[in-house]
Write an enzyme that holds these catalytic residues in place. Structure first.
Site, PDB file in Angstrom:
ATOM      1  N   ASP A 153      42.934  37.972  37.559  1.00 24.45           N
ATOM      2  CA  ASP A 153      43.312  38.530  36.561  1.00 24.45           C
ATOM      3  C   ASP A 153      43.808  37.641  35.518  1.00 24.45           C
ATOM      4  O   ASP A 153      44.582  36.665  35.804  1.00 24.45           O
ATOM      5  CB  ASP A 153      44.473  39.208  36.992  1.00 24.45           C
ATOM      6  CG  ASP A 153      43.879  40.774  37.864  1.00 24.45           C
ATOM      7  OD1 ASP A 153      42.849  40.841  38.149  1.00 24.45           O
ATOM      8  OD2 ASP A 153      45.163  41.412  38.280  1.00 24.45           O
ATOM      9  N   ASP A 184      41.023  54.372  38.258  1.00 26.57           N
ATOM     10  CA  ASP A 184      42.574  54.012  38.643  1.00 26.57           C
ATOM     11  C   ASP A 184      43.265  55.344  38.360  1.00 26.57           C
ATOM     12  O   ASP A 184      43.146  56.241  37.833  1.00 26.57           O
ATOM     13  CB  ASP A 184      42.887  53.241  37.304  1.00 26.57           C
ATOM     14  CG  ASP A 184      41.920  52.034  37.212  1.00 26.57           C
ATOM     15  OD1 ASP A 184      41.649  51.394  38.195  1.00 26.57           O
ATOM     16  OD2 ASP A 184      41.739  51.492  36.005  1.00 26.57           O
TER      17      ASP A 184
END
Length: 239
Positions: A8, A128
């Site tokens: 990330d 998500d």
């Protein structure tokens, strides 16, 4: 079962957010390419690279993503800030193997026909979710759409790869919650799972559910579990 370590990116660093909140950021490295090269030495499937700056509308790390693609032999699946078809094209042009699309699919900015023209094996749709409801716009907005309804609609449109991330668990090391996965059990062989995976027991459960793969972040970087143990479990037919 495929294993994808997460990289990330935020402001050029490898980080992890807890539940997607920039205020809860852990910095692991200032050298993302070095991190990618370390993972290349292991028998992982590929790299799961997310541009958090782009996802949050705070610039981007596209040059670093390109360097990762150039410097490593591992395939890269990449997401974050891919809102228009030109963003998707650019991602493939810099060497990304697959794109991960979320908000733009659910808000209609990208349509299935255009995206799938790159190939059904080139696109992952990010599911998500908070308490089973789809979240978009950097996880800031929750739609009145169940993950089970979303994946069925996406399948009907031609999508074949999915990523289920439980936002409440993401970056927390609290363990994986399989309740929502049971609602999409017929699609699990086409679904990657992320969020909260923090033990070998979690991985055994996901393996038994026959998920396509898992994305591991904080548990690896905090050395809560080792990649060697993970690889041993997935190769052990008795578990």
């Amino acid at each position: 079962m495929e294993i994808w370590p997460a990289i990330d990116l935020f402001d050029g660093k490898v980080v992890r957010l807890v539940r997607g909140q920039p205020s809860n950021m852990i910095v692991y490295s200032k050298n993302p390419v070095d991190v990618a090269l370390e993972w290349e030495k292991r028998n992982v499937t590929g790299l799961h690279v997310i541009d958090l700056n782009a996802a949050l509308g705070l610039g981007n790390n596209r040059i670093i993503v390109q360097k990762i693609c150039e410097k490593t032999r591992l395939p890269v699946q990449f997401g974050g800030g891919l809102h228009e078809i030109k963003d998707v094209e650019e991602a493939f042009n810099i060497g990304v193997r697959r794109v991960i699309l979320g908000s733009a699919i659910f808000t209609g900015k990208l349509n299935a026909e255009d995206v799938l023209s790159f190939g059904k094996d080139k696109v992952i749709v990010a599911l998500d979710h908070k308490s089973g409801k789809i979240a978009v716009d950097g996880w800031k907005r929750v739609l009145n759409m169940d993950i089970s309804d979303a994946i069925r609609d996406l399948w009907a449109k031609g999508f074949r790869l999915f990523l289920s991330t439980n936002i409440h668990s993401d970056g927390t090391l609290e363990g994986v919650n399989v309740n929502y996965l049971k609602d999409i059990k017929e699609f699990l062989s086409q679904t990657y799972v992320a969020g909260g995976i923090s033990s070998i027991a979690d991985i055994v459960v996901l393996k038994k559910l026959n998920v396509r793969g898992i994305v591991l972040g904080r548990a690896l970087y905090d050395k809560v579990i080792s990649i060697d143990d993970v690889l041993e479990v997935i190769s052990d037919d008795s578990r």
